[in-house]
Motif scaffolding. Structure first.
Motif, PDB file in Angstrom:
ATOM      1  N   ALA A  28       0.834  -1.194   0.000  1.00 56.68           N
ATOM      2  CA  ALA A  28       0.000   0.000   0.000  1.00 56.68           C
ATOM      3  C   ALA A  28       0.876   1.255   0.000  1.00 56.68           C
ATOM      4  O   ALA A  28       2.083   1.197   0.283  1.00 56.68           O
ATOM      5  N   SER A  29       0.240   2.389  -0.282  1.00 56.75           N
ATOM      6  CA  SER A  29       0.972   3.642  -0.488  1.00 56.75           C
ATOM      7  C   SER A  29       1.904   4.012   0.660  1.00 56.75           C
ATOM      8  O   SER A  29       3.104   4.247   0.463  1.00 56.75           O
ATOM      9  N   PHE A  30       1.350   4.073   1.864  1.00 59.78           N
ATOM     10  CA  PHE A  30       2.138   4.558   2.987  1.00 59.78           C
ATOM     11  C   PHE A  30       3.198   3.549   3.416  1.00 59.78           C
ATOM     12  O   PHE A  30       4.245   3.923   3.937  1.00 59.78           O
ATOM     13  N   VAL A  31       2.945   2.288   3.185  1.00 55.19           N
ATOM     14  CA  VAL A  31       3.962   1.272   3.437  1.00 55.19           C
ATOM     15  C   VAL A  31       5.124   1.455   2.470  1.00 55.19           C
ATOM     16  O   VAL A  31       6.297   1.343   2.848  1.00 55.19           O
ATOM     17  N   LEU A  32       4.825   1.774   1.217  1.00 52.45           N
ATOM     18  CA  LEU A  32       5.866   1.977   0.214  1.00 52.45           C
ATOM     19  C   LEU A  32       6.767   3.153   0.569  1.00 52.45           C
ATOM     20  O   LEU A  32       7.986   3.083   0.425  1.00 52.45           O
ATOM     21  N   GLU A  33       6.168   4.243   1.039  1.00 47.82           N
ATOM     22  CA  GLU A  33       6.986   5.401   1.416  1.00 47.82           C
ATOM     23  C   GLU A  33       7.901   5.057   2.586  1.00 47.82           C
ATOM     24  O   GLU A  33       9.061   5.483   2.634  1.00 47.82           O
ATOM     25  N   GLN A  34       7.397   4.264   3.512  1.00 43.94           N
ATOM     26  CA  GLN A  34       8.221   3.833   4.636  1.00 43.94           C
ATOM     27  C   GLN A  34       9.350   2.930   4.163  1.00 43.94           C
ATOM     28  O   GLN A  34      10.494   3.056   4.603  1.00 43.94           O
ATOM     29  N   MET A  35       9.051   2.022   3.235  1.00 40.04           N
ATOM     30  CA  MET A  35      10.066   1.102   2.725  1.00 40.04           C
ATOM     31  C   MET A  35      11.160   1.834   1.970  1.00 40.04           C
ATOM     32  O   MET A  35      12.345   1.501   2.101  1.00 40.04           O
ATOM     33  N   ILE A  36      10.798   2.832   1.175  1.00 42.96           N
ATOM     34  CA  ILE A  36      11.809   3.565   0.409  1.00 42.96           C
ATOM     35  C   ILE A  36      12.664   4.413   1.336  1.00 42.96           C
ATOM     36  O   ILE A  36      13.879   4.543   1.150  1.00 42.96           O
ATOM     37  N   THR A  37      12.054   4.979   2.391  1.00 42.80           N
ATOM     38  CA  THR A  37      12.798   5.792   3.354  1.00 42.80           C
ATOM     39  C   THR A  37      13.770   4.937   4.157  1.00 42.80           C
ATOM     40  O   THR A  37      14.900   5.353   4.438  1.00 42.80           O
ATOM     41  N   GLU A  38      13.336   3.728   4.518  1.00 45.66           N
ATOM     42  CA  GLU A  38      14.176   2.838   5.317  1.00 45.66           C
ATOM     43  C   GLU A  38      15.114   1.979   4.463  1.00 45.66           C
ATOM     44  O   GLU A  38      15.745   1.065   4.970  1.00 45.66           O
ATOM     45  N   LYS A  97     -27.007   6.230   2.760  1.00 48.25           N
ATOM     46  CA  LYS A  97     -27.214   5.967   4.187  1.00 48.25           C
ATOM     47  C   LYS A  97     -27.568   4.514   4.465  1.00 48.25           C
ATOM     48  O   LYS A  97     -27.273   3.984   5.547  1.00 48.25           O
ATOM     49  N   ILE A  98     -28.178   3.839   3.496  1.00 47.37           N
ATOM     50  CA  ILE A  98     -28.570   2.442   3.699  1.00 47.37           C
ATOM     51  C   ILE A  98     -27.621   1.476   2.979  1.00 47.37           C
ATOM     52  O   ILE A  98     -27.905   0.284   2.867  1.00 47.37           O
ATOM     53  N   SER A  99     -26.493   1.999   2.521  1.00 47.86           N
ATOM     54  CA  SER A  99     -25.566   1.189   1.726  1.00 47.86           C
ATOM     55  C   SER A  99     -24.222   1.012   2.431  1.00 47.86           C
ATOM     56  O   SER A  99     -23.767   1.904   3.155  1.00 47.86           O
ATOM     57  N   ASP A 100     -23.601  -0.124   2.179  1.00 47.68           N
ATOM     58  CA  ASP A 100     -22.226  -0.349   2.633  1.00 47.68           C
ATOM     59  C   ASP A 100     -21.257   0.214   1.600  1.00 47.68           C
ATOM     60  O   ASP A 100     -21.557   0.272   0.406  1.00 47.68           O
ATOM     61  N   PHE A 101     -20.065   0.598   2.079  1.00 48.76           N
ATOM     62  CA  PHE A 101     -19.016   1.087   1.185  1.00 48.76           C
ATOM     63  C   PHE A 101     -17.808   0.171   1.387  1.00 48.76           C
ATOM     64  O   PHE A 101     -17.284   0.057   2.495  1.00 48.76           O
ATOM     65  N   PHE A 102     -17.383  -0.495   0.313  1.00 49.14           N
ATOM     66  CA  PHE A 102     -16.304  -1.480   0.400  1.00 49.14           C
ATOM     67  C   PHE A 102     -14.991  -0.858  -0.077  1.00 49.14           C
ATOM     68  O   PHE A 102     -14.880  -0.416  -1.224  1.00 49.14           O
ATOM     69  N   LEU A 103     -13.987  -0.848   0.813  1.00 53.17           N
ATOM     70  CA  LEU A 103     -12.702  -0.232   0.497  1.00 53.17           C
ATOM     71  C   LEU A 103     -11.553  -1.073   1.050  1.00 53.17           C
ATOM     72  O   LEU A 103     -11.764  -1.970   1.868  1.00 53.17           O
ATOM     73  N   PHE A 104     -10.349  -0.725   0.582  1.00 57.05           N
ATOM     74  CA  PHE A 104      -9.151  -1.371   1.116  1.00 57.05           C
ATOM     75  C   PHE A 104      -8.830  -0.785   2.496  1.00 57.05           C
ATOM     76  O   PHE A 104      -9.581   0.004   3.051  1.00 57.05           O
ATOM     77  N   SER A 105      -7.682  -1.162   3.050  1.00 58.67           N
ATOM     78  CA  SER A 105      -7.303  -0.768   4.407  1.00 58.67           C
ATOM     79  C   SER A 105      -7.044   0.736   4.501  1.00 58.67           C
ATOM     80  O   SER A 105      -6.830   1.407   3.487  1.00 58.67           O
ATOM     81  N   PRO A 106      -7.037   1.288   5.718  1.00 63.64           N
ATOM     82  CA  PRO A 106      -6.855   2.737   5.902  1.00 63.64           C
ATOM     83  C   PRO A 106      -5.540   3.287   5.355  1.00 63.64           C
ATOM     84  O   PRO A 106      -5.450   4.497   5.104  1.00 63.64           O
ATOM     85  N   ASP A 107      -4.512   2.451   5.193  1.00 63.92           N
ATOM     86  CA  ASP A 107      -3.249   2.964   4.659  1.00 63.92           C
ATOM     87  C   ASP A 107      -3.235   2.987   3.134  1.00 63.92           C
ATOM     88  O   ASP A 107      -2.206   3.282   2.525  1.00 63.92           O
ATOM     89  N   CYS A 108      -4.369   2.700   2.505  1.00 63.03           N
ATOM     90  CA  CYS A 108      -4.495   2.759   1.053  1.00 63.03           C
ATOM     91  C   CYS A 108      -4.834   4.185   0.620  1.00 63.03           C
ATOM     92  O   CYS A 108      -5.783   4.795   1.127  1.00 63.03           O
TER      93      CYS A 108
END
Length: 290
Positions: free
Chosen positions: A115-125, A169-180
């Motif tokens: 995921a995006s934020f994991v990638l930034e951490q990996m490139i920094t480290e 209001k009566i619908s679910d919203f399907f998304l990836f994890s918060p770090d996406c």
């Protein structure tokens, strides 16, 4: 000593006195706690332990002798570590990697999906040399270059033409994890529209999300390349392009101090993927019912 047949021959080959060879052999036997030779009538005979050591040492020496030859010819060689978003695997990596490997057979490419934020951490480290992720980046330790456009699409129940707060209001919203990154874009869009879905379900699989949407109840947000892939595999999707969501382009990102010949080779080879191309509108003109 083994290859020369005697201490005298080894000393001559190494341009030293025989006593030095004898002393080094004794030190080696002491360090290993093993007798490496038996001495019979002024001859040195390898012991079983000596044969094992010779086999291991010989392989190490041969490999060491090959090291200077790795870069004798003007070729690019090494291991390039890349981390990428899932959309990159559906676009530039899928399109470019097979030809890159053929063009540069001495470059070993290792690619992981994150995921995006994991990638930034990996490139920094320094876990990877290059990240293919959303951008542009603001970290002063990193540099970036545009890779490709990736518009986002709202995936709606089949047959739905107008969106309202009541429907959401009566619908679910399907998304990836918060770090996406795309999830954050979707949540920002919901906030801008003041839509409050019944729930936000975290499911890290577009195939599973599509299966949930097939029930006719729920929404999701997907990048263009995923929409194209799902439709190509036979899925029916009701989409709406979210032009107002802001830039969602993908960039090549690397450490400012981490530029190498391998990285430069990859960037130059894939640079034509960075040409601006018109985006295919998969969802028509946005229609919102406030």
């Amino acid at each position: 000593v083994v290859e020369g047949g005697s201490i005298a021959a080894a000393a001559k080959q190494m341009n030293c006195v025989a006593s030095n060879i004898t002393m080094r052999l004794k030190e080696l036997e002491t360090d290993l706690g093993q007798q490496l030779f038996t001495r019979e009538k002024k001859s040195l005979i390898l012991t079983p332990a000596g044969r094992v050591l010779y086999a291991e040492a010989h392989e190490i020496v041969v490999r060491a002798e090959r090291l200077p030859a790795l870069w004798e010819q003007p070729k690019t060689r090494g291991i390039l570590k890349i981390g990428a978003l899932d959309v990159a695997f559906l676009t530039c990596i899928q399109e470019k990697l097979p030809y890159f490997i053929k063009q540069y057979p001495d470059i070993e490419v290792n690619i992981v999906k994150r995921a995006s934020f994991v990638l930034e951490q990996m490139i920094t480290e320094k876990d990877i040399d290059l990240a293919i992720t959303d951008g542009p980046v603001t970290n002063t330790q990193l540099e970036c270059a545009f890779a490709f456009h990736q518009p986002l699409y709202l995936i709606m129940p089949l047959g739905l033409k107008n969106i309202s707060a009541q429907i959401m209001k009566i619908s679910d919203f399907f998304l990836f994890s918060p770090d996406c990154f795309y999830r954050q874009c979707a949540e920002r869009w919901l906030e801008q529209k003041q839509y409050k879905p019944k729930s936000i379900q975290t499911i890290e699989s577009y195939e599973v999300i599509t299966a949930c949407l097939a029930s006719g109840h729920g929404f999701s947000c997907m990048p263009e390349s995923v929409v194209v892939t799902l439709r190509a595999s036979g899925h029916k999707l009701n989409t709406l392009r979210l032009d107002e969501i802001g830039p969602t382009d993908v960039y090549y990102v690397w450490r400012r101090q981490g530029v190498s010949s391998l990285l430069t080779t990859w960037l130059l080879y894939t640079s034509d993927a960075a040409d601006e191309r018109p985006c295919v509108d998969l969802g028509g003109t946005p229609i919102y019912n406030q």
